[in-house]
Write an enzyme that holds these catalytic residues in place. Structure first.
Site, PDB file in Angstrom:
ATOM      1  N   GLU A 286       0.933  -1.266  -0.058  1.00 50.89           N
ATOM      2  CA  GLU A 286      -0.040  -0.003  -0.055  1.00 50.89           C
ATOM      3  C   GLU A 286       0.952   1.249  -0.113  1.00 50.89           C
ATOM      4  O   GLU A 286       0.333   2.345  -0.533  1.00 50.89           O
ATOM      5  CB  GLU A 286      -0.873  -0.045   1.062  1.00 50.89           C
ATOM      6  CG  GLU A 286      -2.345   0.630   0.924  1.00 50.89           C
ATOM      7  CD  GLU A 286      -3.332   0.085   2.161  1.00 50.89           C
ATOM      8  OE1 GLU A 286      -4.187  -0.405   1.659  1.00 50.89           O
ATOM      9  OE2 GLU A 286      -3.167   0.944   3.097  1.00 50.89           O
ATOM     10  N   HIS A 307       6.777 -27.119  -0.908  1.00 46.89           N
ATOM     11  CA  HIS A 307       6.032 -28.281  -1.768  1.00 46.89           C
ATOM     12  C   HIS A 307       4.862 -27.681  -2.549  1.00 46.89           C
ATOM     13  O   HIS A 307       4.006 -28.334  -3.096  1.00 46.89           O
ATOM     14  CB  HIS A 307       5.512 -29.143  -0.882  1.00 46.89           C
ATOM     15  CG  HIS A 307       6.918 -29.829   0.046  1.00 46.89           C
ATOM     16  ND1 HIS A 307       7.173 -30.991  -0.221  1.00 46.89           N
ATOM     17  CD2 HIS A 307       7.445 -29.051   0.781  1.00 46.89           C
ATOM     18  CE1 HIS A 307       8.338 -31.324   0.369  1.00 46.89           C
ATOM     19  NE2 HIS A 307       8.553 -30.069   1.294  1.00 46.89           N
ATOM     20  N   LYS A 421     -14.268   0.968  -3.577  1.00 47.70           N
ATOM     21  CA  LYS A 421     -15.437   1.673  -2.673  1.00 47.70           C
ATOM     22  C   LYS A 421     -16.549   2.424  -3.406  1.00 47.70           C
ATOM     23  O   LYS A 421     -17.584   2.219  -3.296  1.00 47.70           O
ATOM     24  CB  LYS A 421     -14.579   2.475  -1.460  1.00 47.70           C
ATOM     25  CG  LYS A 421     -13.766   1.830  -0.507  1.00 47.70           C
ATOM     26  CD  LYS A 421     -13.413   2.474   0.698  1.00 47.70           C
ATOM     27  CE  LYS A 421     -12.174   1.901   1.601  1.00 47.70           C
ATOM     28  NZ  LYS A 421     -11.759   2.916   2.386  1.00 47.70           N
TER      29      LYS A 421
END
Ligand code: PA5
Length: 444
Positions: A286, A307, A421
């Protein structure tokens, strides 16, 4: 103690490429110190550790005690910077199987970080009949994920305990004046803590955002802050470049980025450190991912992910570098038992520490990855405890501030987070978004 080894990164880019950043690092540090850098209204984290007083720690601990005495579970409602720090510290310090045991401290649950109807329904199902409290954490006080979750939990808490008893176990951590969380806290008379204006969410773990949940979980927040405070000193302007882990880390990762390494993988060899990766990804992602720039932060838990992701790291596109978080000493001692029949062929390990096996896996992996073209930065902490985690927190925060400035971005804003948003509110028909609703409908 946090130590940093960059030898297996400088062997890729050359020591000179890292030293070339020294003067720019000094400039960045100075601009952080004198408050002249981009985003300078969010520098409250810089001297936060050294400004936290014993009285403040006592105030947080007193609130934590009330929650401990009155709750068997405490739900931390928060998202992004308003929960990842607490989650990282609590997970690192907790017994890995603590949730299977009854402890004298409340179980800490995290919500408000998603909008999954199943998640929330199952949380409510779990909390039925449980004496639970809530820490509602939101700097803006208006974040939908958190606000929606808090509404559900507040309703339930009041139904189970009655309004008067509920207000004793609901705590708000939010802005001093603004936002719905503040309005609700003041109106309902909740105990509340203020998130300082000048501390951004992802830099807020050493405010009550992190400190209160960590204290409720039974951990020593004074030691956490002490570790951070010592690191504040160890990364200050007067510390020479090569001895300052935050400065050297910032320079090394930028030198690697310039050489075409666009992805940084934070790797741990202790499952308890999984959420350090989650917190670190937010901190760096961010802060740096803007203006079309930024190292992509990824994380893996090793040896587990060797793995699954091991093949890609060893052999995929050579655009990655690895930063390893190593722990010098485990907190327990466990040795491999001898087996008379040696059916599994493991008697060559009999009597040796499990940690020795882990350390050799770590070393073997480092060498293999370096051979495969993956530069390696290595941080080592003495052990996993409050002090060392506090050190790590501040070191990564300082490294992030410096690194973002080297990249020439504002490390302290996050304009990109608003895009989803706006669309979500338009799609949900939130009052005030009528124009956006029309626009978005036309696109569907
Ligand atoms: O780092 C940030 O600023 C964000 O990740 C915020 O912490 C996150 O969006 C939550 O915001 P708020 O605390 O306002 O609810």
């Amino acid at each position: 103690m946090v130590t940093l080894d960059i030898t297996k990164a400088s062997s890729f880019v050359g020591d000179a490429a890292i030293s070339a950043f020294e003067s720019r690092v000094a400039e960045a540090q100075k601009s952080l110190e004198d408050g002249t850098c981009a985003g300078n209204d969010f520098l409250g984290w810089m001297h936060l550790p050294s400004s936290i007083t014993p009285e403040f720690i006592a105030e947080v601990n007193a609130c934590a005690k009330t929650l401990q005495e009155n709750c068997d579970a405490v739900v931390v409602a928060g998202i992004g910077g308003s929960y990842l720090g607490a989650r990282m510290v609590i997970d690192a310090l907790s017994n890995s199987f603590g949730w299977l045991q009854s402890t004298k401290y409340p179980r800490i649950l995290f919500a408000g970080n998603n909008i999954g109807e199943d998640y929330l329904s199952e949380l409510i199902g779990y909390l039925k009949g449980v004496r639970f409290g809530i820490i509602n954490i939101s700097k803006s006080g208006t974040t939908t994920e958190t606000a929606l979750t808090f509404r559900l939990l507040k309703t339930m808490c009041e139904e189970q305990r009655g309004k008067d008893e509920a207000r004793k176990v609901i705590v708000a951590v939010t802005d001093a004046k603004r936002g719905a969380a503040r309005t609700t806290a003041d109106k309902e008379g909740y105990t509340s803590f203020v998130i300082p204006d000048n501390v951004g969410g992802r830099f807020s773990v050493l405010t009550p955002v992190g400190l209160l949940p960590i204290a409720v979980a039974g951990f020593d927040i004074a030691e956490l802050v002490k570790g951070a405070r010592d690191m504040e000193e160890q990364t200050s302007l007067s510390v020479p470049f090569r001895q300052n882990p935050a400065a050297l880390y910032a320079a090394t990762r930028n030198a690697l980025y310039q050489s075409g390494k666009k992805i940084e993988i934070l790797a741990n060899y202790q499952p308890k450190l999984h959420n350090v990766g989650e917190w670190w990804k937010q901190l760096y992602g961010e802060s740096e991912g803007k203006d079309g720039k930024g190292i992509f932060p990824a994380s893996v838990d090793l040896t587990t992910d060797l793995h699954s992701m091991g093949q890609w790291i060893q052999d995929g596109e050579r655009t990655i570098f690895e930063t390893v978080l190593s722990v010098a000493q485990p907190n327990h001692e466990l040795r491999v038992p001898n087996d008379k029949e040696n059916l599994d062929g493991l008697n060559f390990l009999a009597g040796r520490r499990v940690d020795e096996v882990n350390k050799m896996a770590e070393l073997g992996t480092q060498l293999a990855h370096v051979d495969g073209g993956v530069p390696n930065i290595k941080f080592t902490i003495d052990r996993i405890d409050e002090y060392n985690i506090g050190q790590l927190i501040y070191m990564f925060e300082k490294g992030c501030g410096i690194s973002g400035l080297l990249l020439k971005v504002n490390p302290f804003d996050q304009p990109g987070v608003e895009a989803y948003k706006k669309n979500m509110f338009a799609l949900l028909g939130k009052p005030g978004y009528e124009k956006e609703t029309e626009e978005i409908k036309a696109r569907l």
